[in-house]
Design an enzyme around this catalytic site. Structure first.
Site, PDB file in Angstrom:
ATOM      1  N   HIS A 138       0.804  -1.227   0.000  1.00  0.00           N
ATOM      2  CA  HIS A 138       0.000   0.000   0.000  1.00  0.00           C
ATOM      3  C   HIS A 138       0.833   1.272   0.000  1.00  0.00           C
ATOM      4  CE1 HIS A 138      -3.546  -2.556   1.680  1.00  0.00           C
ATOM      5  NE2 HIS A 138      -3.198  -2.853   0.453  1.00  0.00           N
ATOM      6  N   TRP A 536      -0.361  -8.218   7.711  1.00  0.00           N
ATOM      7  CA  TRP A 536       0.445  -8.452   6.507  1.00  0.00           C
ATOM      8  C   TRP A 536       1.861  -7.909   6.606  1.00  0.00           C
ATOM      9  CZ3 TRP A 536      -4.241  -6.778   3.022  1.00  0.00           C
ATOM     10  CH2 TRP A 536      -5.207  -7.777   3.063  1.00  0.00           C
ATOM     11  N   HIS A 537       2.379  -7.923   7.827  1.00  0.00           N
ATOM     12  CA  HIS A 537       3.761  -7.473   8.036  1.00  0.00           C
ATOM     13  C   HIS A 537       4.598  -8.576   8.687  1.00  0.00           C
ATOM     14  CE1 HIS A 537       1.925  -3.159   8.300  1.00  0.00           C
ATOM     15  NE2 HIS A 537       2.175  -3.499   7.053  1.00  0.00           N
TER      16      HIS A 537
HETATM   17  C1  LIG Z   1      -1.072  -6.445   1.110  1.00  0.00           C
HETATM   18  C2  LIG Z   1       0.142  -5.862   1.757  1.00  0.00           C
HETATM   19  C3  LIG Z   1       0.223  -4.499   1.949  1.00  0.00           C
HETATM   20  C4  LIG Z   1       1.351  -3.951   2.544  1.00  0.00           C
HETATM   21  N1  LIG Z   1       1.441  -2.607   2.662  1.00  0.00           N
HETATM   22  C5  LIG Z   1       2.573  -2.058   3.149  1.00  0.00           C
HETATM   23  C6  LIG Z   1       2.731  -0.650   3.184  1.00  0.00           C
HETATM   24  O1  LIG Z   1       1.857   0.096   2.774  1.00  0.00           O
HETATM   25  N2  LIG Z   1       3.891  -0.160   3.687  1.00  0.00           N
HETATM   26  C7  LIG Z   1       4.879  -0.969   4.151  1.00  0.00           C
HETATM   27  O2  LIG Z   1       5.893  -0.457   4.638  1.00  0.00           O
HETATM   28  N3  LIG Z   1       4.757  -2.312   4.122  1.00  0.00           N
HETATM   29  C8  LIG Z   1       3.660  -2.864   3.590  1.00  0.00           C
HETATM   30  N4  LIG Z   1       3.549  -4.220   3.499  1.00  0.00           N
HETATM   31  C9  LIG Z   1       4.697  -5.063   3.929  1.00  0.00           C
HETATM   32  C10 LIG Z   1       5.897  -5.003   2.965  1.00  0.00           C
HETATM   33  O3  LIG Z   1       5.476  -4.844   1.639  1.00  0.00           O
HETATM   34  C11 LIG Z   1       6.748  -6.260   3.118  1.00  0.00           C
HETATM   35  O4  LIG Z   1       7.204  -6.346   4.455  1.00  0.00           O
HETATM   36  C12 LIG Z   1       7.967  -6.291   2.206  1.00  0.00           C
HETATM   37  O5  LIG Z   1       7.590  -6.097   0.873  1.00  0.00           O
HETATM   38  C13 LIG Z   1       8.698  -7.627   2.357  1.00  0.00           C
HETATM   39  O6  LIG Z   1       9.802  -7.634   1.506  1.00  0.00           O
HETATM   40  P1  LIG Z   1      10.671  -8.950   1.287  1.00  0.00           P
HETATM   41  O7  LIG Z   1      11.787  -8.585   0.380  1.00  0.00           O
HETATM   42  O8  LIG Z   1      10.981  -9.552   2.585  1.00  0.00           O
HETATM   43  O9  LIG Z   1       9.680  -9.981   0.562  1.00  0.00           O
HETATM   44  P2  LIG Z   1       8.951  -9.873  -0.844  1.00  0.00           P
HETATM   45  O10 LIG Z   1       8.870  -8.460  -1.282  1.00  0.00           O
HETATM   46  O11 LIG Z   1       7.708 -10.629  -0.701  1.00  0.00           O
HETATM   47  O12 LIG Z   1       9.943 -10.594  -1.840  1.00  0.00           O
HETATM   48  C14 LIG Z   1      10.116 -11.983  -1.942  1.00  0.00           C
HETATM   49  C15 LIG Z   1      10.328 -12.289  -3.418  1.00  0.00           C
HETATM   50  O13 LIG Z   1      10.864 -13.595  -3.552  1.00  0.00           O
HETATM   51  C16 LIG Z   1      10.193 -14.272  -4.603  1.00  0.00           C
HETATM   52  N5  LIG Z   1      10.311 -15.705  -4.324  1.00  0.00           N
HETATM   53  C17 LIG Z   1       9.794 -16.354  -3.268  1.00  0.00           C
HETATM   54  N6  LIG Z   1      10.117 -17.669  -3.334  1.00  0.00           N
HETATM   55  C18 LIG Z   1      10.847 -17.830  -4.452  1.00  0.00           C
HETATM   56  C19 LIG Z   1      11.451 -18.958  -5.080  1.00  0.00           C
HETATM   57  N7  LIG Z   1      11.369 -20.183  -4.542  1.00  0.00           N
HETATM   58  N8  LIG Z   1      12.141 -18.772  -6.241  1.00  0.00           N
HETATM   59  C20 LIG Z   1      12.244 -17.527  -6.792  1.00  0.00           C
HETATM   60  N9  LIG Z   1      11.664 -16.431  -6.242  1.00  0.00           N
HETATM   61  C21 LIG Z   1      10.988 -16.581  -5.087  1.00  0.00           C
HETATM   62  C22 LIG Z   1       8.779 -13.737  -4.507  1.00  0.00           C
HETATM   63  O14 LIG Z   1       8.036 -13.965  -5.677  1.00  0.00           O
HETATM   64  C23 LIG Z   1       9.028 -12.252  -4.214  1.00  0.00           C
HETATM   65  O15 LIG Z   1       9.214 -11.526  -5.399  1.00  0.00           O
HETATM   66  C24 LIG Z   1       2.420  -4.792   2.948  1.00  0.00           C
HETATM   67  C25 LIG Z   1       2.324  -6.180   2.763  1.00  0.00           C
HETATM   68  C26 LIG Z   1       1.198  -6.712   2.185  1.00  0.00           C
HETATM   69  C27 LIG Z   1       1.118  -8.203   2.001  1.00  0.00           C
END
Ligand SMILES: Cc1cc2nc3c(=O)[nH]c(=O)nc-3n(C[C@H](O)[C@H](O)[C@H](O)COP(=O)(O)OP(=O)(O)OC[C@H]3O[C@@H](n4cnc5c(N)ncnc54)[C@H](O)[C@@H]3O)c2cc1C
Length: 668
Positions: A138, A536-537
């Site tokens: 968001h 969702w965090h």
């Molecule tokens: C609906 C929603 C709304 C949100 N809104 C906000 C907000 O407004 N502000 C905020 O600060 N936070 C928000 N968050 C939280 C924030 O977006 C997340 O904490 C953050 O994006 C997590 O980042 P990450 O890099 O850990 O994981 P992700 O961004 O989920 O990245 C993981 C990546 O790995 C890939 N992947 C997974 N498994 C594999 C595999 N086996 N092989 C290859 N690729 C793979 C996935 O497809 C994905 O692209 C929100 C979360 C959700 C779900």
């Protein structure tokens, strides 16, 4: 997610626009475009310095930063493909949930909590596309508060203290929010010129203005900056939006990365880390039904997110030995992978009010689409979100423990679909939908920011394509539930403020069978247990201190790091995206320093200072080297050379590391 409930539940404006969506999308395909990174053509068995798994919030930022080093080769694998156009236009963020670019995870039913949700399970959307969850979130910009990082530093070392993480938040940030940018006191904590724009104005929706007034009446201070570390209250968030388009780590960093050293493989599902003799040497992946092996000469880095990172570790033999053995997986390292799962805990409170309560001065018609296409303004270009932060007690007035996120839903909203996406069961959605035919609905998400309860992620099977089992663990610690009567009553008290009273606002207690005939506080606890859901965090499943060290290296395994939300040892008091970018920025510098490369990408081993080369300098590969020490301790530098070179660098060397100064010394 707590922030975007308006659109989640279907606001009038978005609903009104839906009818013209088809024409709109046809137009936007031409007018709103993005050239996403191309898929590389790769030979099975190829070797890279670094392999990064997952191009999400963390992976996109990390890959971009590592590719700044010309002689690093980086392979980034992503299970999803290019984001759709809805991932660019802020107002269409809700349409991405439960779509093909969502992993559509859910928690496992436990028969104790969330019984008023559909099938008793919490929805866990996560982005499966370039940009990951950063492409569907968001866009709220939050950071957490200094006390969050004091906790991290006590667990994982001073890299993670507030002073240091603040430097990295500011590095990535280009602050343009007009509520903040003209205020020098606030700007001390913000960056200008970083890759990701953080924007906002005081032109917010009518209902947000009314909520801010209501919270002020309830005694909350109105704050211009929700990230300000020195005082908390009610206020509007800034958002990662640039010129009316989502500005994620994908768009701002990966899309501008050095394409010669970076190789990207989309729609490539990583199934295992190859670990030999305690060292991660590569990965196995499947793309287009074909199996690939890729090898890492330096490191494999997992950025697959809170649910998929522990899954991959466990599939590869890194995890709790008992669980792995029960599935017949050979144990490579016995670590508490998957435990410590936690999240902000959210319960919704409901009011109804007269029609016209939420009235928005945004035109609810297709003019909005035209405005957007014309100059990226109007409702579609925006994400208005606000919250009120509350401390646990007056002894810690600047440390929020709870947050209230209000939303006003106009009459006749397309409420049902959003309600089901949120996960409420059919009966509740029908009850609320029916109320919305007569009244406007006010929802207030009451959120516990620092829960004590913990859940876990486990493998469902040894099939890498099976989703992991997510045991949310919500309210496993009873004291988390104890806070909710106070919080929900605080949320209800909005009905007693001037504006909402004038609109005949009143509390609605949705029918939850198990909670009938209880006194008020008991009813709130019962209802909270039944309606609780994830905000969702989720974080913490490969936590610093237990699974990775303070440099994010997996304990007991060489050449393997985790860089994503799963390394957070404890959740921060706020939305998690910017903190994940910050983690990736720090990780990039830790990795560059480890391999003796400056933070901007120059290989320090090729560096010269006058006739002094890196190889003739003692300790040059030490990450914390200080140029002043090198020069001081090196007999080979003659005094005239020192004079010349120190003229260039003296202001910097006293405080900064060698890696900060490559612009001022003579580099090869
Ligand atoms: C609906 C929603 C709304 C949100 N809104 C906000 C907000 O407004 N502000 C905020 O600060 N936070 C928000 N968050 C939280 C924030 O977006 C997340 O904490 C953050 O994006 C997590 O980042 P990450 O890099 O850990 O994981 P992700 O961004 O989920 O990245 C993981 C990546 O790995 C890939 N992947 C997974 N498994 C594999 C595999 N086996 N092989 C290859 N690729 C793979 C996935 O497809 C994905 O692209 C929100 C979360 C959700 C779900």
């Amino acid at each position: 997610m707590v922030c975007g409930l308006t659109s989640c539940l279907g606001s009038g404006a978005a609903g009104g626009l839906f009818s013209s969506a088809v024409q709109f999308f046809a137009a936007t395909q031409c007018l709103v475009g993005e050239t996403w990174p191309k898929d590389s053509v790769l030979q099975n068995g190829s070797r890279y310095d670094f392999i990064i798994v997952g191009a999400g919030t963390a992976g996109s930022a990390l890959a971009a930063r590592l590719s700044e080093v010309a002689n690093f080769s980086v392979l980034l694998l992503e299970a999803g493909g290019d984001p759709p156009i809805e991932a660019i236009i802020p107002a269409f963020r809700e349409t991405l949930k439960a779509s093909s670019v969502d992993w559509n995870f859910t928690s496992v039913e436990n028969n104790i909590t969330s019984q008023a949700l559909k099938r008793g399970i919490e929805q866990q959307p996560r982005g499966k596309m370039l940009g990951g969850t950063g492409s569907l979130n968001h866009m709220v910009y939050a950071r957490g508060f200094p006390s969050d990082y004091h906790e991290w530093a006590s667990i994982a070392g001073e890299t993670w203290n507030w002073t240091n993480v603040l430097k990295y938040f500011m590095k990535t940030e280009h602050m343009t929010d007009t509520n903040i940018v003209n205020n020098p006191e606030l700007m001390v904590y913000h960056g200008r010129g970083g890759a990701i724009e953080v924007s906002g104005t005081n032109e917010v929706m009518f209902s947000i203005k009314k909520f801010l007034q209501a919270f002020e009446e309830l005694g909350f201070k109105t704050v211009p900056d929700m990230t300000y570390p020195n005082s908390i209250g009610a206020g509007c968030f800034s958002h990662t939006i640039r010129n009316g388009e989502r500005d994620s780590s994908l768009r701002a960093l990966l899309n501008n990365a050095n394409s010669t050293s970076l190789h990207i493989l989309k729609d490539a599902f990583v199934t295992k880390i190859i670990i030999e003799n305690g060292t991660a040497i590569g990965i196995e992946a499947v793309k287009d039904d074909e199996k690939f092996l890729f090898y890492a000469d330096r490191e494999v880095i997992l950025s697959a997110g809170t649910f998929n990172t522990p899954k991959l570790l466990m599939l590869s033999g890194v995890g709790p030995s008992e669980h792995l053995r029960s599935l017949g997986i050979d144990v490579v390292a016995d670590l508490p992978v998957g435990s410590n799962l936690h999240d902000h805990v959210m319960v919704l409170a409901f009011l109804v009010a007269d029609n016209g309560t939420c009235v928005s001065d945004e035109a609810e018609n297709s003019m909005e689409a035209i405005k957007y296409l014309y100059d990226r303004t109007g409702f579609l270009a925006k994400a208005d979100n606000m919250a009120a932060y509350l401390p646990l007690s007056s002894s810690e007035p600047t440390v929020p423990e709870f947050a209230l996120y209000p939303t006003c839903i106009p009459q006749f909203s397309p409420f049902r679909s959003g309600c089901l996406t949120l996960g409420l069961n059919e009966d509740l959605c029908t009850e609320l939908h029916n109320l919305n035919q007569e009244y406007e609905l006010v929802t207030i998400a009451a959120v516990l920011l620092k829960p004590k309860s913990r859940g876990k992620v486990e493998l469902n099977s040894i099939n890498p394509f099976d989703d992991p089992l997510i045991y949310a663990g919500t309210f496993s610690e009873e004291q988390d539930l104890d806070h909710f009567p106070r919080l929900i009553k605080m949320a209800w008290s909005i009905a007693d403020t001037n504006y909402f009273r004038s609109k005949n606002a009143r509390v609605i207690k949705p029918w939850v069978e198990a909670c009938s005939n209880l006194t008020e506080s008991a009813w709130i606890k019962c209802m909270s247990r039944a309606m609780v859901t994830s905000a969702w965090h989720s974080v913490g499943t490969a936590a610093m201190g237990t699974v990775v060290d303070g440099d994010l290296k997996v304990l007991g395994i060489n050449g393997l790091r985790v860089v994503d939300a799963s390394v957070m040892p404890k959740i921060i008091r706020g939305n998690t995206n910017a903190p994940v970018v910050m983690i990736a920025e720090i990780a990039a510098d830790l990795i560059k320093e480890h391999y003796s490369v400056s933070r901007t990408g120059t290989n320090l081993n090729n560096m010269t200072i006058g006739n002094l080369t890196a190889s003739s300098m003692p300790n040059i590969s030490q990450p914390n080297i200080n140029l002043a020490d090198v020069i001081e301790n090196n007999d080979m530098i003659n005094s005239s050379l020192i004079e010349v070179e120190i003229t260039n660098v003296e202001l910097i060397t006293t405080t900064d590391r060698l890696s900060d100064i490559d612009d001022t010394v003579n580099v090869a």
